[in-house]
Write an enzyme that holds these catalytic residues in place. Structure first.
Site, PDB file in Angstrom:
ATOM      1  N   ARG A  13       0.816  -1.210   0.000  1.00  0.00           N
ATOM      2  CA  ARG A  13       0.000   0.000   0.000  1.00  0.00           C
ATOM      3  C   ARG A  13       0.849   1.259   0.000  1.00  0.00           C
ATOM      4  O   ARG A  13       1.898   1.302   0.630  1.00  0.00           O
ATOM      5  CB  ARG A  13      -0.919   0.021   1.233  1.00  0.00           C
ATOM      6  CG  ARG A  13      -1.721   1.289   1.391  1.00  0.00           C
ATOM      7  CD  ARG A  13      -2.870   1.111   2.355  1.00  0.00           C
ATOM      8  NE  ARG A  13      -2.496   0.346   3.540  1.00  0.00           N
ATOM      9  CZ  ARG A  13      -1.881   0.862   4.599  1.00  0.00           C
ATOM     10  NH1 ARG A  13      -1.577   2.127   4.644  1.00  0.00           N
ATOM     11  NH2 ARG A  13      -1.585   0.090   5.628  1.00  0.00           N
ATOM     12  N   SER A 101      -8.785   0.165   0.682  1.00  0.00           N
ATOM     13  CA  SER A 101      -9.561  -0.205   1.873  1.00  0.00           C
ATOM     14  C   SER A 101     -10.201   1.022   2.537  1.00  0.00           C
ATOM     15  O   SER A 101     -10.943   1.745   1.887  1.00  0.00           O
ATOM     16  CB  SER A 101      -8.661  -0.977   2.835  1.00  0.00           C
ATOM     17  OG  SER A 101      -9.413  -1.571   3.850  1.00  0.00           O
ATOM     18  N   HIS A 102      -9.891   1.270   3.817  1.00  0.00           N
ATOM     19  CA  HIS A 102     -10.510   2.374   4.557  1.00  0.00           C
ATOM     20  C   HIS A 102      -9.627   3.620   4.578  1.00  0.00           C
ATOM     21  O   HIS A 102      -9.923   4.575   5.292  1.00  0.00           O
ATOM     22  CB  HIS A 102     -10.782   1.914   5.984  1.00  0.00           C
ATOM     23  CG  HIS A 102      -9.556   1.392   6.666  1.00  0.00           C
ATOM     24  ND1 HIS A 102      -9.069   0.129   6.447  1.00  0.00           N
ATOM     25  CD2 HIS A 102      -8.687   1.980   7.518  1.00  0.00           C
ATOM     26  CE1 HIS A 102      -7.964  -0.048   7.152  1.00  0.00           C
ATOM     27  NE2 HIS A 102      -7.701   1.065   7.809  1.00  0.00           N
ATOM     28  N   LYS A 111      -4.315  -6.343  -2.076  1.00  0.00           N
ATOM     29  CA  LYS A 111      -4.469  -7.462  -1.154  1.00  0.00           C
ATOM     30  C   LYS A 111      -4.402  -8.723  -2.009  1.00  0.00           C
ATOM     31  O   LYS A 111      -5.061  -8.787  -3.049  1.00  0.00           O
ATOM     32  CB  LYS A 111      -5.829  -7.406  -0.445  1.00  0.00           C
ATOM     33  CG  LYS A 111      -5.935  -6.284   0.591  1.00  0.00           C
ATOM     34  CD  LYS A 111      -7.293  -6.249   1.286  1.00  0.00           C
ATOM     35  CE  LYS A 111      -7.356  -5.065   2.252  1.00  0.00           C
ATOM     36  NZ  LYS A 111      -8.709  -4.798   2.751  1.00  0.00           N
ATOM     37  N   ASP A 235     -16.663  -0.038   5.306  1.00  0.00           N
ATOM     38  CA  ASP A 235     -15.486   0.718   4.864  1.00  0.00           C
ATOM     39  C   ASP A 235     -15.420   0.681   3.328  1.00  0.00           C
ATOM     40  O   ASP A 235     -16.286   0.085   2.675  1.00  0.00           O
ATOM     41  CB  ASP A 235     -14.207   0.210   5.546  1.00  0.00           C
ATOM     42  CG  ASP A 235     -13.612  -1.019   4.902  1.00  0.00           C
ATOM     43  OD1 ASP A 235     -14.388  -1.849   4.386  1.00  0.00           O
ATOM     44  OD2 ASP A 235     -12.375  -1.164   4.893  1.00  0.00           O
ATOM     45  N   ASP A 237     -13.961  -0.862   1.012  1.00  0.00           N
ATOM     46  CA  ASP A 237     -14.004  -2.116   0.244  1.00  0.00           C
ATOM     47  C   ASP A 237     -14.829  -3.189   0.950  1.00  0.00           C
ATOM     48  O   ASP A 237     -14.790  -4.366   0.576  1.00  0.00           O
ATOM     49  CB  ASP A 237     -12.597  -2.620  -0.062  1.00  0.00           C
ATOM     50  CG  ASP A 237     -11.818  -3.016   1.184  1.00  0.00           C
ATOM     51  OD1 ASP A 237     -12.103  -2.481   2.273  1.00  0.00           O
ATOM     52  OD2 ASP A 237     -10.917  -3.865   1.071  1.00  0.00           O
ATOM     53  N   ASP A 239     -14.868  -4.879   3.761  1.00  0.00           N
ATOM     54  CA  ASP A 239     -14.447  -6.013   4.587  1.00  0.00           C
ATOM     55  C   ASP A 239     -14.526  -5.669   6.082  1.00  0.00           C
ATOM     56  O   ASP A 239     -14.240  -6.510   6.933  1.00  0.00           O
ATOM     57  CB  ASP A 239     -13.048  -6.539   4.200  1.00  0.00           C
ATOM     58  CG  ASP A 239     -11.968  -5.481   4.259  1.00  0.00           C
ATOM     59  OD1 ASP A 239     -12.276  -4.310   4.570  1.00  0.00           O
ATOM     60  OD2 ASP A 239     -10.800  -5.826   3.973  1.00  0.00           O
ATOM     61  N   ARG A 240     -14.886  -4.414   6.386  1.00  0.00           N
ATOM     62  CA  ARG A 240     -15.051  -3.957   7.777  1.00  0.00           C
ATOM     63  C   ARG A 240     -16.440  -3.405   7.953  1.00  0.00           C
ATOM     64  O   ARG A 240     -16.920  -2.665   7.084  1.00  0.00           O
ATOM     65  CB  ARG A 240     -14.152  -2.765   8.024  1.00  0.00           C
ATOM     66  CG  ARG A 240     -12.856  -3.019   8.635  1.00  0.00           C
ATOM     67  CD  ARG A 240     -12.297  -1.649   8.900  1.00  0.00           C
ATOM     68  NE  ARG A 240     -10.949  -1.737   9.393  1.00  0.00           N
ATOM     69  CZ  ARG A 240     -10.324  -0.716   9.950  1.00  0.00           C
ATOM     70  NH1 ARG A 240     -10.926   0.455  10.056  1.00  0.00           N
ATOM     71  NH2 ARG A 240      -9.110  -0.858  10.379  1.00  0.00           N
ATOM     72  N   GLY A 321     -13.717  -4.111  13.435  1.00  0.00           N
ATOM     73  CA  GLY A 321     -14.907  -4.377  12.615  1.00  0.00           C
ATOM     74  C   GLY A 321     -14.726  -5.422  11.524  1.00  0.00           C
ATOM     75  O   GLY A 321     -15.595  -5.597  10.686  1.00  0.00           O
ATOM     76  N   HIS A 322     -13.585  -6.118  11.522  1.00  0.00           N
ATOM     77  CA  HIS A 322     -13.448  -7.289  10.642  1.00  0.00           C
ATOM     78  C   HIS A 322     -14.059  -8.483  11.377  1.00  0.00           C
ATOM     79  O   HIS A 322     -13.596  -8.831  12.472  1.00  0.00           O
ATOM     80  CB  HIS A 322     -11.980  -7.627  10.367  1.00  0.00           C
ATOM     81  CG  HIS A 322     -11.258  -6.657   9.486  1.00  0.00           C
ATOM     82  ND1 HIS A 322     -11.230  -6.785   8.118  1.00  0.00           N
ATOM     83  CD2 HIS A 322     -10.530  -5.558   9.763  1.00  0.00           C
ATOM     84  CE1 HIS A 322     -10.507  -5.808   7.596  1.00  0.00           C
ATOM     85  NE2 HIS A 322     -10.075  -5.036   8.575  1.00  0.00           N
ATOM     86  N   ARG A 414       0.271  -1.527  21.820  1.00  0.00           N
ATOM     87  CA  ARG A 414       0.885  -2.297  20.740  1.00  0.00           C
ATOM     88  C   ARG A 414       1.294  -1.347  19.616  1.00  0.00           C
ATOM     89  O   ARG A 414       0.750  -0.262  19.478  1.00  0.00           O
ATOM     90  CB  ARG A 414      -0.043  -3.392  20.213  1.00  0.00           C
ATOM     91  CG  ARG A 414      -1.283  -2.909  19.533  1.00  0.00           C
ATOM     92  CD  ARG A 414      -2.141  -4.056  19.018  1.00  0.00           C
ATOM     93  NE  ARG A 414      -1.607  -4.653  17.811  1.00  0.00           N
ATOM     94  CZ  ARG A 414      -1.839  -4.188  16.589  1.00  0.00           C
ATOM     95  NH1 ARG A 414      -2.559  -3.109  16.403  1.00  0.00           N
ATOM     96  NH2 ARG A 414      -1.327  -4.789  15.525  1.00  0.00           N
ATOM     97  N   ALA A 415       2.262  -1.802  18.827  1.00  0.00           N
ATOM     98  CA  ALA A 415       2.690  -1.022  17.669  1.00  0.00           C
ATOM     99  C   ALA A 415       1.745  -1.344  16.510  1.00  0.00           C
ATOM    100  O   ALA A 415       1.491  -2.511  16.224  1.00  0.00           O
ATOM    101  CB  ALA A 415       4.121  -1.397  17.304  1.00  0.00           C
ATOM    102  N   ASN A 417       0.659  -2.050  12.824  1.00  0.00           N
ATOM    103  CA  ASN A 417       1.391  -2.563  11.662  1.00  0.00           C
ATOM    104  C   ASN A 417       1.124  -1.729  10.421  1.00  0.00           C
ATOM    105  O   ASN A 417       1.721  -1.945   9.379  1.00  0.00           O
ATOM    106  CB  ASN A 417       0.985  -4.018  11.384  1.00  0.00           C
ATOM    107  CG  ASN A 417       1.777  -4.978  12.247  1.00  0.00           C
ATOM    108  OD1 ASN A 417       2.977  -4.841  12.392  1.00  0.00           O
ATOM    109  ND2 ASN A 417       1.090  -5.945  12.839  1.00  0.00           N
TER     110      ASN A 417
END
Ligand SMILES: [Zn+2]
Length: 454
Positions: A13, A101-102, A111, A235, A237, A239-240, A321-322, A414-415, A417
């Site tokens: 991306r 995506s979003h 993807k 979103d 595409d 998927d969420r 939301g996946h 968390r980091a 990704n």
């Protein structure tokens, strides 16, 4: 030259007109086809979203795929889950989706599905390596155009028979969900209003990310005005999913996981169900209490799908939301299918969305909090945080640091990704404890981010 930074954890991306120029995309086509041909086969489904850069990227990517000898099954402009569906329905060896995506309109990306799994981590790095080594297959290749939307809509609609009409407002956000959803709605016994159904890659009404509360304002107003039982958003595409209850309050992915998990456990006791590390502790406690086997796992759609197959899970869900159904479906994240499953539960119960969660213990929680942190430092900061917290508490280190402070209270660092940020979230049994533990963990992160002093 392609920037290595566009090869990310779950996808490829970047900014379309800077990072994904035609020559770059041709190379990506050659390398993706080469990888798929060597690991799975040459029949590759190809879909794209409605972004303004998608037709250009589609032309360049097709050129690259063909030059490596791929047989393209082109299914046109579709939601990402329709591409996943096409790979199953047409029994292709792989699939590539051109989508941002979003993310904001200037972004785009790819993807990729190889055999039964979504490419991630080191496999995405292998795509970059093929380009660096100029190691490509060669062949004539072919293109065939196919309609995947009709079998998709027919197959999903055939699963649902709503006896009681639910009143719902949908917000497709000018993404790819709109036209497919419209065809699906006509086959379902529901009372539906549709916002922003027409596709527009400029996303003129709001950004295509339902995980951000501001983006749900139109939907919130419409749900209240129409006195709907719920509101559902998708979103860019599809998927969420984003959900609002009848009062216009957001119901996040972890609570949807709980609603779906309860229904599945009523039919299939003992099922394994996966949530990501951002989910409420209530999810894990309740799913266990209701006879399930809940598993906490890393955030990220590619990682979750792989884990689901490993542990034979019936369902997985991410806070973002996946939602992934293996129960009655194919195990990938499909927000349109998720919407149908939620409508089914509401139709059966005759109660609005808030009633599905009414018997849960009261908790105080934050949404996902984001703290800017450079990409090259974020993982080190999390590691340092883990070391510091471990002096005071036992930690869960599945993905970042999750700290179970006391019964019903936890914090997470968390980091991300996908962005140069640290993601934090907190939940507690009272506002006072929420403030206390948040201050504690934020203090530790601040220490971990400070430059080392000698
Ligand atoms: Zn998406």
């Amino acid at each position: 030259m392609l920037k290595p930074s566009i090869f990310r954890e779950y996808d490829i991306r970047g900014i379309a007109d800077e990072d994904l120029l035609d020559d770059d995309v041709v190379l990506l086509g050659k390398s993706l086809a080469t990888h798929l041909i060597r690991h799975s086969g040459r029949n590759i489904c190809l879909g794209r979203d409605c972004r303004l850069s998608s037709p250009r990227i589609h032309a360049a990517l097709s050129k690259g795929l063909l030059s490596a000898g791929a047989n393209i099954l082109d299914i046109g402009v579709v939601p990402t889950p329709v591409l996943y569906y096409a790979a199953v329905h047409f029994k292709s060896d792989g699939a590539v989706m051109i989508t941002g995506s979003h993310h904001p309109p200037e972004y785009n990306g790819l993807k990729t599905v190889c055999g039964p799994a979504t490419l991630h981590g080191h496999e995405i790095q292998q795509i970059l390596k093929l380009i660096q080594d100029k190691d490509f297959e060669e062949g004539p290749g072919t293109v065939k155009e196919l309609d995947a939307v009709t079998p998709y809509v027919d197959e999903i609609a055939a699963q649902f028979n709503f006896e009681r009409k639910v009143k719902v407002v949908f917000d497709s956000g000018n993404g790819t969900a709109g036209p497919v959803l419209h065809r699906l709605i006509k086959k379902l016994n529901i009372e539906a209003a549709e916002l922003f159904r027409d596709m527009d890659g400029g996303f003129p009404n709001h950004p295509p990310d339902p995980a951000v509360p501001e983006n749900l304002k139109h939907l919130q107003d419409a749900v209240k005005k129409d006195k709907a039982d719920l509101g559902l958003a998708f979103d860019g595409d599809a998927d969420r999913i984003g959900a609002l209850n009848e009062h216009g309050h957001a119901v996040f992915g972890d609570m949807l996981l709980l609603i779906f998990g309860r229904e599945i456990l009523s039919r299939k006791p003992g099922s394994t169900l996966i949530g990501d590390v951002k989910c409420s502790q209530i999810v894990y406690d309740k799913l266990r209490e209701w006879g399930g086997n809940p598993v906490m796992y890393k955030t990220g759609h590619s990682l979750i799908k792989t884990k689901m197959k490993q542990v034979n899970a019936e369902l997985a869900g991410e806070m973002s939301g996946h939602l992934f159904f293996a129960d009655r479906y194919y195990g990938y994240d499909d927000a349109l299918y998720t919407a149908c499953r939620l409508l089914e539960i509401l139709s059966k119960s005759g109660q609005p969305l808030s009633a599905q969660l009414a018997d849960l213990p009261r908790r105080f929680s934050t949404p996902e909090l984001r703290l800017a942190c450079p990409d090259d430092q974020k993982f080190a900061v999390v590691a340092k945080t883990a070391a510091l917290v471990a002096k005071d508490y036992s930690i869960v280190d599945i993905d970042g640091v999750r700290v179970p402070f006391e019964e019903g209270c936890w914090g997470l660092v968390r980091a991300s990704n996908t962005q140069p940020v640290l993601v934090m979230r907190f939940e507690a049994t009272s506002q006072a404890l929420l403030t206390k533990y948040r201050a504690y963990l934020e203090g530790i992160v601040e220490k971990a981010m400070a430059p080392a002093t000698s």
